[in-house]
Design a protein around this motif. Structure first.
Motif, PDB file in Angstrom:
ATOM      1  N   HIS A 176       0.858  -1.172   0.000  1.00 59.15           N
ATOM      2  CA  HIS A 176       0.000   0.000   0.000  1.00 59.15           C
ATOM      3  C   HIS A 176       0.901   1.231   0.000  1.00 59.15           C
ATOM      4  O   HIS A 176       1.944   1.228  -0.633  1.00 59.15           O
ATOM      5  N   TRP A 177       0.519   2.281   0.693  1.00 61.81           N
ATOM      6  CA  TRP A 177       1.339   3.484   0.749  1.00 61.81           C
ATOM      7  C   TRP A 177       1.019   4.242   2.031  1.00 61.81           C
ATOM      8  O   TRP A 177      -0.028   4.051   2.651  1.00 61.81           O
ATOM      9  N   SER A 178       1.920   5.108   2.429  1.00 57.90           N
ATOM     10  CA  SER A 178       1.713   5.899   3.642  1.00 57.90           C
ATOM     11  C   SER A 178       1.600   7.392   3.355  1.00 57.90           C
ATOM     12  O   SER A 178       1.063   8.140   4.176  1.00 57.90           O
ATOM     13  N   VAL A 179       2.108   7.835   2.212  1.00 63.10           N
ATOM     14  CA  VAL A 179       2.022   9.249   1.829  1.00 63.10           C
ATOM     15  C   VAL A 179       1.620   9.323   0.359  1.00 63.10           C
ATOM     16  O   VAL A 179       2.230   8.670  -0.488  1.00 63.10           O
ATOM     17  N   GLY A 180       0.584  10.094   0.073  1.00 62.14           N
ATOM     18  CA  GLY A 180       0.131  10.244  -1.307  1.00 62.14           C
ATOM     19  C   GLY A 180       0.042  11.701  -1.709  1.00 62.14           C
ATOM     20  O   GLY A 180      -0.267  12.573  -0.878  1.00 62.14           O
ATOM     21  N   GLY A 181       0.309  11.976  -2.972  1.00 59.42           N
ATOM     22  CA  GLY A 181       0.257  13.353  -3.448  1.00 59.42           C
ATOM     23  C   GLY A 181      -1.120  13.800  -3.885  1.00 59.42           C
ATOM     24  O   GLY A 181      -1.331  14.978  -4.168  1.00 59.42           O
ATOM     25  N   ASN A 182      -2.091  12.847  -3.942  1.00 58.62           N
ATOM     26  CA  ASN A 182      -3.417  13.147  -4.492  1.00 58.62           C
ATOM     27  C   ASN A 182      -3.301  13.792  -5.874  1.00 58.62           C
ATOM     28  O   ASN A 182      -4.115  14.639  -6.259  1.00 58.62           O
ATOM     29  N   ASP A 183      -2.268  13.376  -6.602  1.00 53.13           N
ATOM     30  CA  ASP A 183      -2.009  13.985  -7.906  1.00 53.13           C
ATOM     31  C   ASP A 183      -3.066  13.623  -8.939  1.00 53.13           C
ATOM     32  O   ASP A 183      -3.249  14.351  -9.919  1.00 53.13           O
ATOM     33  N   TRP A 184      -3.787  12.530  -8.721  1.00 47.08           N
ATOM     34  CA  TRP A 184      -4.842  12.144  -9.660  1.00 47.08           C
ATOM     35  C   TRP A 184      -5.977  13.165  -9.674  1.00 47.08           C
ATOM     36  O   TRP A 184      -6.767  13.224 -10.629  1.00 47.08           O
ATOM     37  N   ASN A 186      -5.363  16.375  -9.718  1.00 47.33           N
ATOM     38  CA  ASN A 186      -4.796  17.548 -10.379  1.00 47.33           C
ATOM     39  C   ASN A 186      -5.062  18.828  -9.577  1.00 47.33           C
ATOM     40  O   ASN A 186      -5.635  19.801 -10.089  1.00 47.33           O
ATOM     41  N   PRO A 187      -4.605  18.847  -8.318  1.00 46.40           N
ATOM     42  CA  PRO A 187      -4.897  19.992  -7.452  1.00 46.40           C
ATOM     43  C   PRO A 187      -3.945  21.167  -7.624  1.00 46.40           C
ATOM     44  O   PRO A 187      -4.102  22.190  -6.958  1.00 46.40           O
ATOM     45  N   GLY A 188      -2.961  21.008  -8.481  1.00 48.09           N
ATOM     46  CA  GLY A 188      -1.929  22.031  -8.663  1.00 48.09           C
ATOM     47  C   GLY A 188      -0.574  21.480  -8.247  1.00 48.09           C
ATOM     48  O   GLY A 188      -0.474  20.688  -7.309  1.00 48.09           O
ATOM     49  N   VAL A 189       0.460  21.894  -8.942  1.00 48.81           N
ATOM     50  CA  VAL A 189       1.804  21.373  -8.691  1.00 48.81           C
ATOM     51  C   VAL A 189       2.245  21.644  -7.259  1.00 48.81           C
ATOM     52  O   VAL A 189       2.761  20.760  -6.572  1.00 48.81           O
ATOM     53  N   ASP A 190       2.034  22.859  -6.785  1.00 48.85           N
ATOM     54  CA  ASP A 190       2.465  23.204  -5.425  1.00 48.85           C
ATOM     55  C   ASP A 190       1.781  22.332  -4.389  1.00 48.85           C
ATOM     56  O   ASP A 190       2.407  21.904  -3.404  1.00 48.85           O
ATOM     57  N   THR A 191       0.503  22.051  -4.597  1.00 47.59           N
ATOM     58  CA  THR A 191      -0.245  21.221  -3.648  1.00 47.59           C
ATOM     59  C   THR A 191       0.272  19.793  -3.643  1.00 47.59           C
ATOM     60  O   THR A 191       0.431  19.181  -2.579  1.00 47.59           O
ATOM     61  N   ILE A 192       0.556  19.254  -4.814  1.00 54.00           N
ATOM     62  CA  ILE A 192       1.092  17.895  -4.896  1.00 54.00           C
ATOM     63  C   ILE A 192       2.419  17.812  -4.153  1.00 54.00           C
ATOM     64  O   ILE A 192       2.662  16.878  -3.380  1.00 54.00           O
ATOM     65  N   LYS A 215      -2.214  14.909 -14.693  1.00 51.76           N
ATOM     66  CA  LYS A 215      -1.606  15.819 -15.658  1.00 51.76           C
ATOM     67  C   LYS A 215      -0.464  16.657 -15.082  1.00 51.76           C
ATOM     68  O   LYS A 215       0.303  17.268 -15.834  1.00 51.76           O
ATOM     69  N   GLN A 216      -0.366  16.735 -13.755  1.00 47.54           N
ATOM     70  CA  GLN A 216       0.610  17.647 -13.145  1.00 47.54           C
ATOM     71  C   GLN A 216       1.773  16.919 -12.464  1.00 47.54           C
ATOM     72  O   GLN A 216       2.684  17.565 -11.957  1.00 47.54           O
ATOM     73  N   THR A 217       1.742  15.586 -12.489  1.00 49.25           N
ATOM     74  CA  THR A 217       2.737  14.812 -11.738  1.00 49.25           C
ATOM     75  C   THR A 217       4.148  15.016 -12.264  1.00 49.25           C
ATOM     76  O   THR A 217       5.093  15.174 -11.481  1.00 49.25           O
ATOM     77  N   SER A 218       4.302  15.022 -13.575  1.00 49.30           N
ATOM     78  CA  SER A 218       5.653  15.138 -14.132  1.00 49.30           C
ATOM     79  C   SER A 218       6.286  16.480 -13.788  1.00 49.30           C
ATOM     80  O   SER A 218       7.508  16.579 -13.672  1.00 49.30           O
ATOM     81  N   GLU A 219       5.471  17.514 -13.626  1.00 47.92           N
ATOM     82  CA  GLU A 219       6.008  18.821 -13.248  1.00 47.92           C
ATOM     83  C   GLU A 219       6.364  18.862 -11.763  1.00 47.92           C
ATOM     84  O   GLU A 219       7.334  19.510 -11.353  1.00 47.92           O
ATOM     85  N   ALA A 220       5.569  18.148 -10.957  1.00 44.67           N
ATOM     86  CA  ALA A 220       5.817  18.141  -9.512  1.00 44.67           C
ATOM     87  C   ALA A 220       6.969  17.210  -9.126  1.00 44.67           C
ATOM     88  O   ALA A 220       7.661  17.462  -8.127  1.00 44.67           O
ATOM     89  N   LEU A 221       7.177  16.165  -9.906  1.00 43.35           N
ATOM     90  CA  LEU A 221       8.121  15.114  -9.520  1.00 43.35           C
ATOM     91  C   LEU A 221       9.544  15.611  -9.264  1.00 43.35           C
ATOM     92  O   LEU A 221      10.124  15.279  -8.222  1.00 43.35           O
TER      93      LEU A 221
END
Length: 253
Positions: A176-184, A186-192, A215-221
């Motif tokens: 599973h996971w313990s920390v998620g970016g909720n990137d699915w 698309n809340p904004g790069v800064d939020t991710i 759509k914003q994951t590659s920019e946040a990564l």
């Protein structure tokens, strides 16, 4: 009142029979509420893994992917540039459609895991449907990789006791996971970035998505990687976290 869900947090991959019995009693009591339970398969029976309780500043980066190719390739490019290996949980249907990207993942040294075939909520399916989906996804991924992948992440992270037993019988270790970016979402790069870097702790399993819907994951990564490394963390394979793990039980409300 929020549902109570029991999950196992990693700390030694050893559970006593009494502890396992207690877990299953709790699970049985929650079945009527469609509880969700990530599982980890040990020599003593099903248990869960979502993070390692360690002091060293190590984390594992993981991605789910079930649709599209446009976002996956830039993410792979970033990981290669940053010299980070990750675990990709891929659906069988996606692997079937994009074998060249799967091959790239392997060439770059990433770990692959099964993410089901149809991306259905397993607890809503009949037992024979779950078994069929597991069989089909495993076969399709093996057709592409020539590997029997050993890690599994349930579609939607959704599981119950009956599904737990089926997956355990397949011999998978569920991550599973313990920390998620909720990137699915698309809340904004800064939020991710903040969703992950503000919460990360030693031993965490980080969840991001490589499907085209994120759509914003590659920019946040790259920002996430730089920020985490800037805090003196290192990225390690999921297997390394598991090898250092001990299990204990934690109630999540």
């Amino acid at each position: 009142m929020p549902k109570k869900v029991w999950i196992i947090r990693s700390k030694t991959l050893k559970l006593s029979f009494v502890l396992l019995l207690g877990i299953f009693i709790v699970i049985s009591g929650l079945m009527m509420n469609s509880s969700f339970l990530p599982v980890f398969s040990t020599s003593e029976g099903p248990a869960a893994f979502y993070r390692a309780d360690i002091d060293e500043k190590k984390v594992a980066l993981t991605f789910n992917i079930s649709w599209g190719e446009d976002k996956a390739l830039p993410i792979l490019d970033i990981l290669k540039e940053k010299d980070v290996t990750a675990a990709f949980f891929i659906s069988g249907a996606w692997a079937e459609r994009h074998p060249e990207i799967v091959e790239r993942m392997l060439e770059d040294g990433h770990t692959l895991g099964n993410h089901g075939y149809r991306y259905e909520h397993y607890p809503r399916l009949e037992e024979k449907e779950v078994i069929s989906d597991l069989n089909l996804s495993h076969k399709k991924i093996k057709d592409v990789t020539e590997q029997d992948v050993k890690y599994f992440r349930p579609p939607h992270g959704d599981i119950n006791e009956d599904v737990l037993k089926i997956i355990d019988n397949f011999g998978y270790s569920v991550v599973h996971w313990s920390v998620g970016g909720n990137d699915w979402e698309n809340p904004g790069v800064d939020t991710i970035v903040q969703n992950i870097t503000d919460e990360v702790k030693p031993g965490d399993v980080i969840l991001l998505h490589a499907s085209d819907s994120a759509k914003q994951t590659s920019e946040a990564l790259p920002i996430i990687i730089d920020n985490i490394r800037g805090a003196n963390y290192s990225f390690v394979d999921i297997e390394e976290l598991i090898s250092q793990a001990e299990t204990n039980m934690e109630e999540v409300r």
